[in-house]
Enzyme design. Structure first.
Site, PDB file in Angstrom:
ATOM      1  N   SER A  44      61.880  71.364  55.445  1.00 41.45           N
ATOM      2  CA  SER A  44      63.019  71.878  54.729  1.00 41.45           C
ATOM      3  C   SER A  44      63.184  71.280  53.346  1.00 41.45           C
ATOM      4  CB  SER A  44      64.283  71.621  55.549  1.00 41.45           C
ATOM      5  OG  SER A  44      64.519  70.236  55.696  1.00 41.45           O
ATOM      6  N   LYS A  62      67.205  65.797  47.379  1.00 43.07           N
ATOM      7  CA  LYS A  62      67.446  66.977  48.215  1.00 43.07           C
ATOM      8  C   LYS A  62      68.953  67.225  48.326  1.00 43.07           C
ATOM      9  CE  LYS A  62      66.104  68.734  52.824  1.00 43.07           C
ATOM     10  NZ  LYS A  62      65.460  68.366  54.104  1.00 43.07           N
ATOM     11  N   SER A 108      60.343  67.481  57.928  1.00 40.59           N
ATOM     12  CA  SER A 108      60.829  68.120  56.705  1.00 40.59           C
ATOM     13  C   SER A 108      60.543  67.373  55.418  1.00 40.59           C
ATOM     14  CB  SER A 108      62.334  68.395  56.820  1.00 40.59           C
ATOM     15  OG  SER A 108      62.571  69.523  57.635  1.00 40.59           O
TER      16      SER A 108
END
Lengths: 403, 403
Positions: free
Chosen positions: A118, A43, A142
């Site tokens: 997210s 990420k 997330s």
């Protein structure tokens, strides 16, 4: 490389359809060690040496990480090939992954639908077979929400068990870096490397359920998956939380807004256009909150954390749906209750594993999660493995099946 | 009534010298039950039916409680005679008990010296034998500091184990109502009645010490008492906290200021002169704190709480001094580090018992405390009993010895 993966030569093309990776290095080399067969994406809010470290923020578009975050270094040390960085919600606040600067990531189960967020790039890339595993971060859900929406597996580790160094923080009390994978074997292998004190001998014997699911309205397929899971697991006790889940989640959001407004204070002061107007708006909620409301938020978070610690002893896990709904079209507004279940593990600092629990009538995955006592990460994963065998709900997205 | 108590007919006269009780009912009747022999005073921030419920605040000088707080009702139900309400620091914020409206309470070991606070009336009244036991409240050490300065025993219970109803709250996450007594027998009898889940069968086997006492400077007698206690207890492990104790305590103070500013918002808005200027000043610290600093405070409190929960498993207790110093003259400013040790139990929601550990060269008491796992209140008290037998440090103040 595990079964059903996209060939490295085809990664660029496959990624174009999904916009999961924002930076891709198909030629990244493997090392030696327990993860030598795995390709891993990271990420974009976690530092990967030599790659852009944007956290989904325009103002950081040109920032390059000089060093690996310890979590990335540990994976690399264990032999994994780190093949790129993954799209995410701007600054990790939100759960759709329709990034104002880096574009929307698509759900491999249905183009046009959100992969969740997210860590949406992480969920989409793993589900589509672009990489064997990915790192995400989980502040209110997330890691687990994109794993649920994309039909894969994810772990939010115990607070403090994975270093936060090299992470663009939202709120240090809520944040955890955690892995996503297409199988519990791969999730387990990554967790062994990532999580301090990971102990394979742990066993979970007792299952607790949330009384009346805390009043959260769930889609029918979510409810069915949850019922199948409770049938498979049994239940030894129920837990009533001292506050409504929506109120609890809002208190967590306030702390996220407060924490992130601190982390981004420099940018807000010197380069506000480096953030979207929407994010700047979200960052006002924490700082503008009155002292009284903040004290009440704090009270709620403390009481909920205490209630969870009290109900979830070592050897016990709380079983809940992961999200109240399946993935929805990018064009829709995110439902307010998206993180109502997931936020509990963050608030209490507890480990949680999400696994697929079924599909909606029109073919989108839904999921359940187990939340264990602090330090029981391996036990929760072992219990998830038994439940996963009973449910057998995992299905690869049709779009990318190549095996 | 236990030994060495002031006769009820002499209570008024004895109280005049100390200013411990702000309201006194020497004729209060006993009921039947395990506490039928005991007289109990109640800190003025806890509701006692028919008595003034001031919380040490001028603006509440005329407020009368219509009902007993559940903690008071439980004591009464168990037979105790509730003989009055006790002086305290204004609004329970501070640790001297030199109240701007209700006057200074004297330490029975030395008139002119502070009994500590904020439950200073409770500490003085019990030490002087005005009552067998008292209720205090403990937000950062407000039961344990006066118990230490007055040479008696006190329990801060596990967060949530005593109802906060009828309590004028400072910060609900930090506050606990708890008893003070001249002996562990009486403390135990009161705790049985007050504390949910109090379990006499608990045992504490392991003792943890704070590495280098967290760098807090302690007076020689405090250090000697602590060393005597560590010699008596042994030590199985040491704990290093992730932050300085002074920084931790300041984060706790900020939350107290924030919480109390909320509780007193109405008075601040409609009758600010009902509060002292000094208190109004203290109430600005929380609300004026920037979002960034608040997020950092929250991070610190969470990390410290996690570290304590992790180090203090069930069956383990952390042994520390209670306060770094003995009582000091009312004319002196309170030392900043007064609550550096005590605040830890509040931040983590853990039970703590303080017992006398010795005397200074000039005859003022000092103390140590044991902090246990959540719900281990009875175990901590049992371990304190063993340690107390080994130290034999309790001494009645000479002023009031009548036996």
């Amino acid at each position: 490389m595990t079964d059903g993966m996209i060939n490295r030569d085809d990664l660029d093309a496959a990624n174009t359809a999904l916009n999961a990776f924002t930076e891709l290095d198909p030629d990244a080399t493997s090392g030696e060690g327990p993860l030598a067969d795995l390709t891993i994406g990271v990420k974009a809010n976690i530092a990967v040496r030599g790659m852009k470290w944007t956290a989904g923020i325009e103002g950081f578009a040109d920032r390059t990480a000089e060093q690996d975050a310890p979590a990335v270094a540990a994976l690399r040390e264990a032999g994994a090939a780190i093949i790129g960085t993954l799209n995410m919600e701007e600054a990790a606040l939100g759960a759709k992954t329709d990034n104002p600067f880096f574009g929307a990531t698509q759900n491999p189960h249905r183009i046009g639908y959100t992969p969740g967020g997210s860590s949406g790039g992480s969920g989409a890339a793993v589900a589509a077979g672009l990489c064997d595993a990915a790192l995400g971060t989980d502040t209110m859900g997330s890691v687990r929400i994109p794993a649920a929406y994309c039909g894969i597996y994810g772990l939010k580790p115990t607070r403090g068990s994975v270093s936060q160094e090299g992470l663009e923080i939202v709120d240090p009390s809520l944040d955890s870096i955690g892995p996503l994978a297409q199988s519990l074997d791969v999730l387990d292998a990554c967790s062994q490397v990532l999580v301090d004190g990971y102990d394979d001998s742990q066993v979970i014997d007792n299952i607790v359920l949330l009384d009346g699911l805390g009043g959260v309205e769930c889609e029918p397929a979510v409810r069915e998956g949850y019922e199948a899971a409770t049938t498979a697991c049994g239940a030894d006790a129920t837990l009533s939380l001292p506050h409504d889940l929506s109120r609890i989640r809002f208190a967590g959001f306030i702390m996220s807004s407060l924490g992130l407004s601190r982390e981004l204070a420099d940018m807000l002061a010197t380069n506000p256009d480096g953030l979207s107007e929407q994010l700047r708006h979200l960052l006002t909620y924490g700082p503008k909150r009155g002292a009284g409301d903040l004290a009440e938020d704090r009270r709620i978070l403390t009481e909920v954390s205490d209630a969870l610690h009290s109900a979830i002893a070592p050897g016990t896990a709380l079983l809940m749906p992961t999200a109240p709904q399946a993935a929805f079209p990018h064009a829709d507004r995110a439902p307010a209750n998206q993180a109502d279940f997931t936020c509990l593990a963050n608030i209490a600092g507890l480990p949680s594993v999400t696994i697929p629990s079924g599909m909606t009538a029109d073919g989108l995955p839904v999921a359940v999660q187990l939340v264990g006592a602090a330090g029981n990460d391996a036990g929760v994963l072992a219990r998830a493995r038994e439940l996963d065998a009973a449910l057998a709900a995992f299905r690869r997205p049709e779009l990318f099946v190549e095996t």
